[in-house]
Write a protein that holds these residues in place. Structure first.
Motif, mmCIF file in Angstrom:
data_model
loop_
_atom_site.group_PDB
_atom_site.id
_atom_site.type_symbol
_atom_site.label_atom_id
_atom_site.label_comp_id
_atom_site.label_asym_id
_atom_site.label_seq_id
_atom_site.Cartn_x
_atom_site.Cartn_y
_atom_site.Cartn_z
ATOM 1 N N ILE A 141 0.844 -1.203 0.000
ATOM 2 C CA ILE A 141 0.000 0.000 0.000
ATOM 3 C C ILE A 141 0.878 1.252 0.000
ATOM 4 N N ARG A 142 1.921 1.241 0.832
ATOM 5 C CA ARG A 142 2.825 2.403 0.859
ATOM 6 C C ARG A 142 3.447 2.617 -0.536
ATOM 7 N N ALA A 143 3.941 1.534 -1.114
ATOM 8 C CA ALA A 143 4.573 1.648 -2.441
ATOM 9 C C ALA A 143 3.554 2.108 -3.479
ATOM 10 N N GLY A 144 2.343 1.578 -3.385
ATOM 11 C CA GLY A 144 1.302 1.966 -4.339
ATOM 12 C C GLY A 144 0.963 3.443 -4.226
ATOM 13 N N LEU A 145 0.871 3.939 -3.005
ATOM 14 C CA LEU A 145 0.561 5.360 -2.808
ATOM 15 C C LEU A 145 1.679 6.229 -3.374
ATOM 16 N N GLU A 146 2.917 5.780 -3.201
ATOM 17 C CA GLU A 146 4.045 6.536 -3.776
ATOM 18 C C GLU A 146 3.966 6.536 -5.304
ATOM 19 N N ASP A 147 3.618 5.371 -5.866
ATOM 20 C CA ASP A 147 3.496 5.292 -7.334
ATOM 21 C C ASP A 147 2.435 6.266 -7.848
ATOM 22 N N LEU A 148 1.366 6.407 -7.094
ATOM 23 C CA LEU A 148 0.246 7.231 -7.559
ATOM 24 C C LEU A 148 0.452 8.714 -7.274
ATOM 25 N N ALA A 149 1.402 9.014 -6.388
ATOM 26 C CA ALA A 149 1.571 10.420 -5.965
ATOM 27 C C ALA A 149 2.037 11.279 -7.138
#
Lengths: 274, 158
Positions: free
Chosen positions: A266-274
């Motif tokens: 989830i953390r990595a996904g949020l970074e990808d989407l930022a």
């Protein structure tokens, strides 16, 4: 080899298919057949008296952009879909399912409607708010009924279909494939394995959408989790984990390991989407 | 609508020839190839879609013949290892020792032949993704990898 004597029916139209289902007790729809052939071989407890081969029904093989949506036939193989470039997140998710020669047979509809719990192909479709076109036998002697409904309305851990109802196609709004996306998948052994956790996320312009499989024995998406991640991002992780409910723990991965994977993804996904 | 039950005769197009077989609708292509048509190149490994020893080409695409019914294959072109006949990929496997016990080899070669056909240019990620469909219990993967590279060189040679 399937020990039981089964009948084989190959309808040319969706209406013929549901009519065949009505006439043959114990019939199952056959598309890729990857699950039916193996399950029926393994155990006589898998009730199979007739296979209705729906692969040649034209509507179940559409792969086109039409009327503001990307329509994907339920009988398209995962390889056929993944080779297109219309929906990158879907392609990424499909390439993680099984291996290539299985994906050359396994169909989109089969992945969602099958017995295996992961149903990863559902994740991008749930995130995109796709709709699903089905045909079901009419009551009594009435003609078959076609319905196009939101996938989320008939997906509760698995596709919830009426007896004899056949999935023909999925319709993805054209804006969905354009959204920024992220996908992470972790297995216990090699790349060809069932997922311990697989996470798909998109940002639809207004907020984050999140779907997961493997963490539970079914695919999961909820508005509550989307709202938490959209509002507070990674700070919402404790609340997200609470909203996800009990996670899976089994011989393949402990609860603690799955929780750790989920948090990292989830953390990595949020970074990808930022 | 086509309806089949009991024992039925079907016509399959295998390795460029029309072959007739009396089958039950529940018979897998693998069993029909091996037990009705004498084509024993496709091996019966796991019969569960995991090992790839039963791989054949269906209209040019590699598939596991244990997971499809023979009656589904009418109108399709089936290629088994017997149909390759000194294909450059076969030669490469022989020259590079791309096999040990040989049980997985027919499936490996058919999948590799389809891979080289679809992707003549070498691409390690694509090679890995395709060849993950086949397991070698002898773990002779390095020889298989060398054979695949040699097959590509043969295919590229003028």
């Amino acid at each position: 080899m399937i020990a039981a004597d089964v009948a084989y029916l190959r309808p040319d139209t969706a209406e013929e298919a549901v009519d065949a289902w009505r006439r043959h007790a114990g019939a199952r729809y056959l598309a890729g057949g990857t699950e039916i052939a193996t399950a029926a071989r393994r155990t006589a407890a898998f009730d199979l008296r007739a296979c209705i081969d729906v692969k040649r029904i034209p509507e179940a093989n559409v792969h086109e952009i039409c009327g503001g949506c990307l329509r994907l036939g339920a009988a398209l193989t995962l390889s056929d879909v993944a080779e297109g470039d219309a929906f990158p997140l879907l392609n990424a998710v499909l390439r993680g399912i099984a291996d290539r020669t299985v994906r050359n047979r396994l169909t989109l509809g089969g992945n969602l409607a099958g017995l295996l719990p992961y149903r990863e192909a559902a994740l991008p479709l749930l995130l995109a708010d796709a709709t699903v076109l089905t045909v079901a036998p009419g009551a009594d002697d009435r003609p078959p009924v076609r319905q196009e409904r939101p996938l989320r309305a008939i997906f509760d851990k698995r596709l919830v279909l009426a007896p004899g109802e056949l999935v023909l196609s999925f319709c993805v709004p054209l804006e969905a494939p354009e959204w920024p996306w992220s996908h992470y998948r972790r297995t216990r052994t090699g790349e060809v394995d069932y997922p311990l956790v697989t996470v798909a996320m998109v940002h639809d312009g207004a907020g984050v959408r999140f779907a997961v499989s493997g963490a539970h024995p079914y695919p999961f998406r909820s508005d509550a989790v989307d709202a938490l991640l959209s509002k507070d991002g990674a700070a919402a992780l404790p609340a997200v984990l609470e909203a996800l409910g009990p996670l899976r723990a089994d011989a393949r991965a402990s609860l603690e390991y799955r929780v750790a994977l989920l948090k990292n993804m989830i953390r990595a996904g949020l970074e990808d989407l930022a | 609508m086509k309806e089949l039950s009991g024992i039925v005769e079907i016509v399959l197009r295998i390795n460029g020839e029309e072959r007739r077989a009396a089958v039950r609708p529940g018979d897998t292509l693998l069993r029909v190839l091996r037990e009705k048509l004498g084509l024993t190149g496709a091996k019966c490994g796991c019969e569960n879609g995991d090992c790839g020893a039963c791989t054949v080409l269906l209209d040019g695409k590699p598939v596991k013949s244990c997971m499809l019914l023979a009656v589904e294959c009418e109108d399709a072109a089936v290629t088994t290892i017997e149909g390759l006949r000194d294909h450059p990929v076969q030669q490469a496997f022989a020259e590079e020792n791309g096999f040990q016990c040989g049980f997985c080899t027919p499936g490996m070669i058919l999948n590799a032949a389809a891979l080289v056909e679809a992707h003549p240019e070498s691409d390690d990620a694509t090679d890995r993704e395709w060849m993950q469909s086949n397991l070698c219990r002898c773990t002779g993967y390095e020889g298989i990898r060398n054979a695949l590279a040699a097959a590509r060189r043969k295919a590229a040679a003028p």
